[in-house]
Design a protein around this motif. Structure first.
Motif, PDB file in Angstrom:
ATOM      1  N   LEU A   1      -3.558   8.825   3.901  1.00 46.56           N
ATOM      2  CA  LEU A   1      -4.068   8.036   2.787  1.00 46.56           C
ATOM      3  C   LEU A   1      -2.916   7.231   2.204  1.00 46.56           C
ATOM      4  N   HIS A   2      -3.110   5.910   2.083  1.00 45.66           N
ATOM      5  CA  HIS A   2      -2.118   5.014   1.476  1.00 45.66           C
ATOM      6  C   HIS A   2      -2.815   4.254   0.358  1.00 45.66           C
ATOM      7  N   VAL A   3      -2.330   4.423  -0.869  1.00 43.58           N
ATOM      8  CA  VAL A   3      -2.971   3.816  -2.033  1.00 43.58           C
ATOM      9  C   VAL A   3      -2.045   2.756  -2.626  1.00 43.58           C
TER      10      VAL A   3
ATOM     11  N   TYR B   1       0.838  -1.205   0.000  1.00 46.42           N
ATOM     12  CA  TYR B   1       0.000   0.000   0.000  1.00 46.42           C
ATOM     13  C   TYR B   1       0.873   1.256   0.000  1.00 46.42           C
TER      14      TYR B   1
ATOM     15  N   ILE C   1      -7.026   0.642  -0.735  1.00 48.23           N
ATOM     16  CA  ILE C   1      -6.697   1.948  -0.186  1.00 48.23           C
ATOM     17  C   ILE C   1      -6.841   1.873   1.335  1.00 48.23           C
TER      18      ILE C   1
ATOM     19  N   GLN D   1       1.163   5.460  -3.452  1.00 44.64           N
ATOM     20  CA  GLN D   1       0.988   6.890  -3.226  1.00 44.64           C
ATOM     21  C   GLN D   1       0.524   7.077  -1.798  1.00 44.64           C
ATOM     22  N   THR D   2       1.217   7.890  -1.045  1.00 40.65           N
ATOM     23  CA  THR D   2       0.836   8.151   0.339  1.00 40.65           C
ATOM     24  C   THR D   2       0.771   9.652   0.554  1.00 40.65           C
TER      25      THR D   2
END
Length: 152
Positions: A108-110, A81, A115, A84-85
């Protein structure tokens, strides 16, 4: 007094209470297991490489070592994850239809598989509550229907 099977951990008339789930936010057990398995293969490569003589040992070590590194990078990128953070500190409404605001950090961790959203109060105890939430939303690529038929 007869105790029913489903009354365990229950204070009548309230629902069953379970302890807090202490799970990691960005680490996944599957990813850790796969990285450890690749690490074991790398350690095995180190143990076996002295048995190969001459220049072939160096070439063999570089080829297999590079393959293990690339494979581990692909697996972590696919299951992790960390694509993108982002985090932000903000004052936001805590509950719907109220004027109460809390100071919090939203994270937010994508990743490819889902997510992860985190809300942590600063300070953690505000409005007589502990504000420390973490939600993970996974999206799967299966339909979860077994067998053959019109909906598979």
């Amino acid at each position: 007094m007869i105790v029913a099977f489903f009354d365990a951990f229950r204070s009548k008339p309230y629902p069953t209470l379970y302890g807090a789930s202490q799970t990691a936010v960005t680490e996944d057990k599957l990813v850790v297991g796969l990285v450890v398995a690749i690490g074991v293969l790398g350690f095995t490569l180190l143990v076996v490489s002295p048995a190969i003589r001459g220049r072939k040992a160096l070439v063999y070590f570089l080829k297999v070592g590079a393959s293990l590194f690339v494979g581990c990078t692909i697996i972590v990128g696919n299951y992790g994850y960390g694509w993108q953070t982002g985090t932000i500190k903000t004052r936001t409404a805590y509950k719907a239809f109220t004027d109460h605001e809390v100071a919090a950090q939203v994270g937010l961790h994508v990743g490819l598989r889902g997510i992860n959203i985190t809300l942590k109060g600063e300070p953690e105890h505000q409005l007589k509550e502990q504000i420390n939430y973490n939600e993970q939303f996974s999206w799967g690529w299966q339909q979860f229907r077994i067998g053959f038929g019109p909906y598979v």
